[in-house]
Design an enzyme around this catalytic site. Structure first.
Site, PDB file in Angstrom:
ATOM      1  N   ASN A   1       0.838  -1.204   0.000  1.00 29.89           N
ATOM      2  CA  ASN A   1       0.000   0.000   0.000  1.00 29.89           C
ATOM      3  C   ASN A   1       0.872   1.254   0.000  1.00 29.89           C
ATOM      4  O   ASN A   1       2.079   1.198   0.198  1.00 29.89           O
ATOM      5  CB  ASN A   1      -0.912  -0.006   1.230  1.00 29.89           C
ATOM      6  CG  ASN A   1      -2.176   0.802   1.024  1.00 29.89           C
ATOM      7  OD1 ASN A   1      -2.313   1.567   0.062  1.00 29.89           O
ATOM      8  ND2 ASN A   1      -3.128   0.658   1.929  1.00 29.89           N
ATOM      9  N   PHE A   2       0.213   2.386  -0.221  1.00 29.72           N
ATOM     10  CA  PHE A   2       0.803   3.725  -0.109  1.00 29.72           C
ATOM     11  C   PHE A   2       1.997   3.925  -1.053  1.00 29.72           C
ATOM     12  O   PHE A   2       2.902   4.695  -0.744  1.00 29.72           O
ATOM     13  CB  PHE A   2       1.222   4.023   1.339  1.00 29.72           C
ATOM     14  CG  PHE A   2       0.055   4.041   2.301  1.00 29.72           C
ATOM     15  CD1 PHE A   2      -0.886   5.046   2.249  1.00 29.72           C
ATOM     16  CD2 PHE A   2      -0.099   3.026   3.240  1.00 29.72           C
ATOM     17  CE1 PHE A   2      -1.960   5.060   3.127  1.00 29.72           C
ATOM     18  CE2 PHE A   2      -1.169   3.027   4.122  1.00 29.72           C
ATOM     19  CZ  PHE A   2      -2.103   4.042   4.056  1.00 29.72           C
ATOM     20  N   LEU A   3       1.981   3.255  -2.197  1.00 27.97           N
ATOM     21  CA  LEU A   3       3.014   3.530  -3.199  1.00 27.97           C
ATOM     22  C   LEU A   3       2.817   4.944  -3.730  1.00 27.97           C
ATOM     23  O   LEU A   3       1.760   5.269  -4.271  1.00 27.97           O
ATOM     24  CB  LEU A   3       2.935   2.521  -4.347  1.00 27.97           C
ATOM     25  CG  LEU A   3       3.819   2.810  -5.567  1.00 27.97           C
ATOM     26  CD1 LEU A   3       5.287   2.879  -5.180  1.00 27.97           C
ATOM     27  CD2 LEU A   3       3.607   1.763  -6.645  1.00 27.97           C
TER      28      LEU A   3
ATOM     29  N   LEU B   1      10.526   5.409 -10.802  1.00 22.08           N
ATOM     30  CA  LEU B   1      10.920   4.877  -9.507  1.00 22.08           C
ATOM     31  C   LEU B   1       9.990   3.761  -9.020  1.00 22.08           C
ATOM     32  O   LEU B   1      10.410   2.869  -8.289  1.00 22.08           O
ATOM     33  CB  LEU B   1      10.959   6.001  -8.463  1.00 22.08           C
ATOM     34  CG  LEU B   1      12.093   7.024  -8.598  1.00 22.08           C
ATOM     35  CD1 LEU B   1      11.896   8.151  -7.600  1.00 22.08           C
ATOM     36  CD2 LEU B   1      13.443   6.354  -8.383  1.00 22.08           C
TER      37      LEU B   1
ATOM     38  N   LEU C   1      -7.322  -0.464   2.922  1.00 18.56           N
ATOM     39  CA  LEU C   1      -7.311   0.943   3.316  1.00 18.56           C
ATOM     40  C   LEU C   1      -6.841   1.818   2.157  1.00 18.56           C
ATOM     41  O   LEU C   1      -6.025   1.401   1.358  1.00 18.56           O
ATOM     42  CB  LEU C   1      -6.379   1.128   4.516  1.00 18.56           C
ATOM     43  CG  LEU C   1      -6.735   0.295   5.745  1.00 18.56           C
ATOM     44  CD1 LEU C   1      -5.714   0.514   6.845  1.00 18.56           C
ATOM     45  CD2 LEU C   1      -8.137   0.648   6.255  1.00 18.56           C
TER      46      LEU C   1
ATOM     47  N   THR D   1      -4.367  -3.369  -4.248  1.00 26.42           N
ATOM     48  CA  THR D   1      -5.498  -2.863  -5.029  1.00 26.42           C
ATOM     49  C   THR D   1      -5.027  -1.713  -5.901  1.00 26.42           C
ATOM     50  O   THR D   1      -3.998  -1.088  -5.645  1.00 26.42           O
ATOM     51  CB  THR D   1      -6.639  -2.365  -4.127  1.00 26.42           C
ATOM     52  OG1 THR D   1      -6.127  -1.404  -3.207  1.00 26.42           O
ATOM     53  CG2 THR D   1      -7.278  -3.514  -3.377  1.00 26.42           C
TER      54      THR D   1
END
Length: 433
Positions: free
Chosen positions: A161-163, A174, A433, A197
């Protein structure tokens, strides 16, 4: 309202620089994903298991993936306020924004600490990229452990998550390097599968779920430019249409407490058995972390039977506000997201749940409508402006009745190095999330 929400939702993806999930590319157009152990778009999957075999941990490279020379790897410690603030600033300014630059997701530091520090979290899985010369944080990707059941197989995976990459550096490519590095770090710990996701369509979703939105404060949403008054309606009619009761209706409905954790874990795990793609809460600590209320982050409620004192139901939601950019009247849009729920009413409907020819069990539908109705009361009382949810689990039994509007946004679910047959949205039990 919906167009703005969908623009935000579609931006949540693992395809650097993309904010649209329209259309499928050929595998050759996915230069990065064609090198990864993921199914092809047109692959028909009937079996389940790893795409590539696991390798001995001692054979995993100990050398980080190479970055362009002007950058360097780092790890973030969410218990260090400086690190937490740097991540908050990076995500707040660069992560999720609608196409018109009117709204931007505003993950709180408390939310990020909750999302990134579950039981058995690892600092080395909170991976940042800094500019070598000034140490500025310009990119991030995270992994946390998750026990995920796909049909009848339960597997320890990482939840990616949070890429995020700074807007000015999107051309540096990157993201693929970061995905390779978080994969290497997962392999070092003996984990060779992952779940993630994306709003974008990548090779190959195992399921796709549509977003739905329930207005709680129509006047504010209109003033923010988030909603429009429907044709031939007035604002007064709109407010009346979305009005929720002042009080909850289910006897024994109350906020979840620490003492409820063991019962809630049994209740939730039993309910999750209904679905083909769902988390397994293995310990009380898992439930304590993810479901027990956390101040300003997640709210959870239970129904305690007044006669037996048994916990019969649970329902929860979390907070993810958006900053309102350039609006003279409002600075923040308070959005709640429907999270996990469970009810023991399924014990009375188990015999009919697998019969595709039958109508949805009336008893379950009624109970879920009552539960969601009560949680809307609580969300309104807590000054949330909108409740968002996905078409998954048993949500189809209440979305229309509770006045959730269908949106244009979709969320695609993916597995890395795990071949799995397609899963219908109503059989998805994992809320990301």
């Amino acid at each position: 309202m919906r167009a703005k929400l969908e623009a935000l939702m579609r931006s949540m993806n693992l395809q650097e620089g993309s904010s649209s999930g329209k259309g499928k590319k050929d595998m050759k157009d996915h230069k990065f994903w064609s090198t990864q152990p993921v199914p092809k778009h047109d692959e028909q999957i009937t079996t389940m298991g790893p795409i590539e075999p696991s390798i001995p941990v001692d054979q995993v490279s100990k050398v980080p993936a190479p970055l362009p020379k002007e950058f360097e790897w780092c790890e973030l410690d969410m218990n260090v306020e400086k690190d937490a603030k740097e991540l908050y600033d990076l995500l707040t300014l660069n992560y999720i924004e609608d196409d018109d630059e009117q709204f931007r997701f505003d993950y709180s530091i408390s939310f990020l600490k909750w999302a990134l520090q579950p039981p058995n979290w690892r600092k080395e899985w909170l991976v940042g990229v800094r500019v070598a010369s000034n140490k500025k944080l310009v990119a991030f990707i995270s992994a946390i452990p998750i026990q995920l059941r796909t049909f009848d197989q339960s597997t320890l995976m990482t939840d990616i998550n949070f890429l995020n990459v700074h807007k000015k550096l999107r051309s540096k490519r990157l993201a693929p390097v970061m995905i390779r590095e978080i994969t290497r770090r997962s392999h070092i710990n003996g984990i060779f599968q992952a779940v993630y996701t994306a709003g974008a369509i990548l090779p190959k979703p195992i399921s796709t779920c549509q977003y739905f939105h329930r207005s709680l404060n129509p006047k504010k949403l209109v003033e923010c430019g988030f909603s429009r008054i429907p044709h031939k309606w007035t604002l007064a009619r709109m407010i009346k249409h979305f009005k929720v009761p002042e009080k909850t209706s289910i006897p024994g409905f109350r906020e979840m407490q620490q003492k409820d954790v063991p019962e809630v874990r049994v209740l939730v795990n039993k309910y999750m058995e209904r679905f083909d793609f769902a988390p397994v809460f293995e310990t009380d600590q898992d439930v304590e972390h993810w479901i027990l209320p956390h101040k300003e982050v997640v709210w959870s409620y239970v129904v305690e039977d007044p006669k037996t004192n048994k916990i019969t139901d649970m329902i929860s939601f979390y907070s993810l506000p958006s900053s309102v950019i350039g609006n003279p009247k409002h600075k923040t849009l308070n959005a709640a997201y429907l999270y996990y729920y469970a009810t023991d009413v399924i014990n009375a409907t188990d015999n009919s749940k697998d019969d595709d020819d039958q109508e949805p069990p009336k008893l379950l539908g009624k109970r879920l409508n009552d539960l969601v109705g009560d949680v809307l009361v609580m969300a309104k009382r807590l000054n949330f402006d909108v409740m968002n949810g996905l078409q998954l689990m048993d949500n189809g039994l209440f979305l229309q009745q509770q006045k959730f509007g269908a949106g244009d946004g979709y969320l695609n679910y993916y597995l890395y190095n795990w071949r799995c047959p397609d899963v219908d949205d109503s059989k998805v039990g994992l809320v990301m999330l």
